[in-house]
Write a protein that holds these residues in place. Sequence first.
Motif, PDB file in Angstrom:
ATOM      1  N   THR A  61       8.435   4.151   0.022  1.00  0.00           N
ATOM      2  CA  THR A  61       7.241   4.561  -0.721  1.00  0.00           C
ATOM      3  C   THR A  61       7.332   6.027  -1.135  1.00  0.00           C
ATOM      4  N   ARG A  64       9.935   6.617  -3.899  1.00  0.00           N
ATOM      5  CA  ARG A  64       9.390   6.222  -5.215  1.00  0.00           C
ATOM      6  C   ARG A  64       8.424   7.280  -5.741  1.00  0.00           C
ATOM      7  N   ILE A 115      15.129   1.209  -3.775  1.00  0.00           N
ATOM      8  CA  ILE A 115      14.130   2.006  -4.512  1.00  0.00           C
ATOM      9  C   ILE A 115      14.781   3.270  -5.057  1.00  0.00           C
ATOM     10  N   LEU A 130       7.956  -2.377  -4.720  1.00  0.00           N
ATOM     11  CA  LEU A 130       7.439  -1.626  -3.583  1.00  0.00           C
ATOM     12  C   LEU A 130       6.242  -2.340  -2.955  1.00  0.00           C
TER      13      LEU A 130
END
Length: 185
Positions: A61, A64, A115, A130
């Motif tokens: 996360t 990203r 990612i 995600l």
Amino acid sequence: MSKEQATLVAAIIAAVASLLVLVANLLGTRRAEMRAAHRTALVNQLESLGEGIHETAASATIIRRLHLQNAETKTWRDDDKSGSDKLKLVRPKIKYTRYAVDEPLRTLSRMPEWIATYKSVKQTNADELLEEMQKLAGAIDEAIRWSYKRGLPPGPLRRWWLKRRTKRVRTLWGARFDEAEPRSD
């Protein structure tokens, strides 16, 4: 029926009941021992599993988010190694007792790396990937929690759900190669 026959019938009924209770106790004890063995196999890995799942999902996360801000992600890519490595180390240890969690853990352990590859691709499904990765992490966490609580491997419905979540993540990852624009280096 005479008194002797009634006594004989009562004794036979008592003997059959005693045998049924004995068999039920033996089976119950065996199930309890198997559940305890399942819990014991899992308890030593719970901390690493929990940390690995959380660290891997959090790293993906954050990577990203940093990509969207055009910030450097090297530090987070290095940090994601610890979460992914924990999952990769734990996976073989619980592979046979929690076989339904094996492929989902493998997929989740790759998420930060996957990612990270979206940085130079303009049109992506990274946010959707995600989101599905977060759902997969939650499903794995729930399956492990349920498995520990019950002392049993995940049931058929939970295995189906994990397989479905894993397939969804892998499908989105595969779609990246079909839809991605060529890199502009």
